[in-house]
Scaffold this motif. Structure first.
Motif, short mmCIF file in Angstrom:
data_model
loop_
_atom_site.label_atom_id
_atom_site.label_comp_id
_atom_site.label_asym_id
_atom_site.label_seq_id
_atom_site.Cartn_x
_atom_site.Cartn_y
_atom_site.Cartn_z
N MET A 235 0.86 -1.18 0.00
CA MET A 235 0.00 0.00 0.00
C MET A 235 0.90 1.23 0.00
O MET A 235 2.05 1.17 0.42
CB MET A 235 -0.92 0.01 1.21
CG MET A 235 -1.99 -1.06 1.17
SD MET A 235 -3.19 -0.93 2.50
CE MET A 235 -4.37 0.18 1.75
N ARG A 236 0.32 2.28 -0.42
CA ARG A 236 1.03 3.56 -0.49
C ARG A 236 0.17 4.60 0.23
O ARG A 236 -1.05 4.60 0.08
CB ARG A 236 1.24 3.93 -1.95
CG ARG A 236 1.93 5.23 -2.17
CD ARG A 236 2.29 5.38 -3.63
NE ARG A 236 3.40 4.46 -3.91
CZ ARG A 236 3.82 4.15 -5.12
NH1 ARG A 236 3.23 4.66 -6.18
NH2 ARG A 236 4.83 3.33 -5.28
N ALA A 237 0.82 5.47 0.99
CA ALA A 237 0.08 6.51 1.70
C ALA A 237 0.86 7.82 1.67
O ALA A 237 2.09 7.83 1.76
CB ALA A 237 -0.18 6.10 3.14
N LEU A 238 0.13 8.89 1.55
CA LEU A 238 0.67 10.23 1.71
C LEU A 238 0.00 10.78 2.96
O LEU A 238 -1.23 10.90 3.02
CB LEU A 238 0.36 11.11 0.50
CG LEU A 238 0.98 12.49 0.56
CD1 LEU A 238 2.49 12.39 0.36
CD2 LEU A 238 0.38 13.40 -0.49
N ILE A 239 0.81 11.08 3.96
CA ILE A 239 0.31 11.47 5.28
C ILE A 239 0.61 12.95 5.49
O ILE A 239 1.75 13.39 5.31
CB ILE A 239 1.00 10.63 6.37
CG1 ILE A 239 0.66 9.17 6.15
CG2 ILE A 239 0.60 11.09 7.77
CD1 ILE A 239 1.53 8.24 6.91
N GLN A 240 -0.40 13.69 5.88
CA GLN A 240 -0.24 15.10 6.16
C GLN A 240 -0.72 15.40 7.57
O GLN A 240 -1.85 15.06 7.93
CB GLN A 240 -1.01 15.95 5.14
CG GLN A 240 -0.48 15.76 3.73
CD GLN A 240 -1.24 16.57 2.72
OE1 GLN A 240 -2.43 16.36 2.53
NE2 GLN A 240 -0.56 17.49 2.08
N ARG A 241 0.17 16.00 8.36
CA ARG A 241 -0.22 16.43 9.70
C ARG A 241 -1.08 17.67 9.54
O ARG A 241 -0.70 18.60 8.83
CB ARG A 241 1.03 16.73 10.54
CG ARG A 241 0.72 16.94 12.01
CD ARG A 241 1.98 17.15 12.81
NE ARG A 241 2.51 18.49 12.52
CZ ARG A 241 3.69 18.92 12.94
NH1 ARG A 241 4.49 18.14 13.63
NH2 ARG A 241 4.08 20.15 12.66
N VAL A 242 -2.27 17.66 10.18
CA VAL A 242 -3.22 18.74 9.98
C VAL A 242 -3.75 19.27 11.32
O VAL A 242 -3.76 18.55 12.31
CB VAL A 242 -4.42 18.28 9.10
CG1 VAL A 242 -3.95 17.86 7.72
CG2 VAL A 242 -5.21 17.16 9.76
N THR A 243 -4.23 20.50 11.28
CA THR A 243 -4.98 21.02 12.43
C THR A 243 -6.47 20.75 12.23
O THR A 243 -7.22 20.70 13.20
CB THR A 243 -4.74 22.53 12.64
OG1 THR A 243 -5.08 23.23 11.44
CG2 THR A 243 -3.29 22.80 13.00
N GLN A 244 -6.86 20.57 10.96
CA GLN A 244 -8.22 20.14 10.63
C GLN A 244 -8.25 19.68 9.19
O GLN A 244 -7.44 20.11 8.37
CB GLN A 244 -9.25 21.24 10.87
CG GLN A 244 -9.08 22.45 9.97
CD GLN A 244 -10.06 23.55 10.30
OE1 GLN A 244 -10.24 23.91 11.46
NE2 GLN A 244 -10.69 24.11 9.29
N ALA A 245 -9.20 18.80 8.89
CA ALA A 245 -9.38 18.31 7.52
C ALA A 245 -10.81 17.82 7.36
O ALA A 245 -11.43 17.38 8.33
CB ALA A 245 -8.39 17.19 7.21
N SER A 246 -11.29 17.91 6.14
CA SER A 246 -12.65 17.44 5.86
C SER A 246 -12.74 16.98 4.42
O SER A 246 -11.93 17.35 3.57
CB SER A 246 -13.68 18.55 6.11
OG SER A 246 -13.46 19.63 5.21
N VAL A 247 -13.74 16.15 4.15
CA VAL A 247 -14.01 15.69 2.80
C VAL A 247 -15.51 15.77 2.56
O VAL A 247 -16.32 15.42 3.43
CB VAL A 247 -13.45 14.26 2.56
CG1 VAL A 247 -14.10 13.25 3.46
CG2 VAL A 247 -13.58 13.85 1.11
N THR A 248 -15.86 16.31 1.38
CA THR A 248 -17.26 16.41 1.01
C THR A 248 -17.50 15.71 -0.32
O THR A 248 -16.60 15.61 -1.16
CB THR A 248 -17.72 17.89 0.87
OG1 THR A 248 -16.90 18.53 -0.11
CG2 THR A 248 -17.60 18.63 2.19
N VAL A 249 -18.70 15.21 -0.48
CA VAL A 249 -19.15 14.59 -1.72
C VAL A 249 -20.45 15.27 -2.10
O VAL A 249 -21.40 15.28 -1.30
CB VAL A 249 -19.34 13.07 -1.55
CG1 VAL A 249 -19.92 12.46 -2.81
CG2 VAL A 249 -18.04 12.38 -1.16
N GLU A 250 -20.49 15.86 -3.29
CA GLU A 250 -21.68 16.55 -3.78
C GLU A 250 -22.20 17.56 -2.76
O GLU A 250 -23.39 17.66 -2.51
CB GLU A 250 -22.76 15.55 -4.19
CG GLU A 250 -22.33 14.66 -5.33
CD GLU A 250 -23.38 13.61 -5.71
OE1 GLU A 250 -24.42 13.52 -5.03
OE2 GLU A 250 -23.12 12.88 -6.67
N GLY A 251 -21.27 18.29 -2.14
CA GLY A 251 -21.63 19.34 -1.20
C GLY A 251 -21.98 18.88 0.19
O GLY A 251 -22.27 19.69 1.07
#
Length: 148
Positions: free
Chosen positions: A1-17
């Motif tokens: 497997m391959r992963a790109l990891i980003q340290r965040v203070t916040q993150a979100s994902v939306t689908v069709e709004g």
């Protein structure tokens, strides 16, 4: 497997709004299953991610893991991490696992993070997603596992 990891203070994902996953401080993990990956590969990657010491301790050194900080993970499937750009200008994606296999391993990876007591949200496999993040540091790390 391959992963790109980003340290965040916040993150979100939306689908069709519509929001399908959201976290505060922690890691945004873009993950790609590769041919030959299996449940053990997904578990090994989840273990590595949960123990990766990339968060600041009291002295300001990157010395704490996601598990130690109580941070969360937002896991987003991203087959484009398997892009082959060695020929021409249009990337090829034959290095990514087939969709049914990829979805199984992606979901198992997220399941394993939860088993390691990491609060985990996900995107929606195969959907056109919009990902928002505030990168902390910035800290971005590429991880590859060896296929079995």
């Amino acid at each position: 497997m391959r992963a790109l990891i980003q340290r965040v203070t916040q993150a979100s994902v939306t689908v069709e709004g519509t929001s399908v996953g959201e976290i505060g401080a922690g890691l945004l993990i873009l993950v790609c299953a590769m041919p030959g990956d299996d449940f053990d590969t997904a578990r090994a990657l989840a273990a590595k991610v949960s123990k990766l010491r990339i968060f600041h301790d009291a002295a300001g050194k990157m010395n704490l893991s996601l598990a130690q900080t109580g941070g969360a993970a937002l896991v987003v499937s991203q087959f484009t991490l398997a892009a082959d750009t060695s020929r021409g200008n249009r990337p090829g994606f034959s290095g990514a696992a087939k969709p049914d296999e990829a979805e199984t391993h992606y979901l198992h990876f997220a399941h394993c993070l939860r088993e390691f007591n990491i609060p985990t949200e996900t995107g929606r496999f195969g959907a056109e997603m919009k990902v928002a993040l505030i990168n902390d540091g910035p800290v971005t790390i590429w991880l590859d596992t060896d296929a079995p």
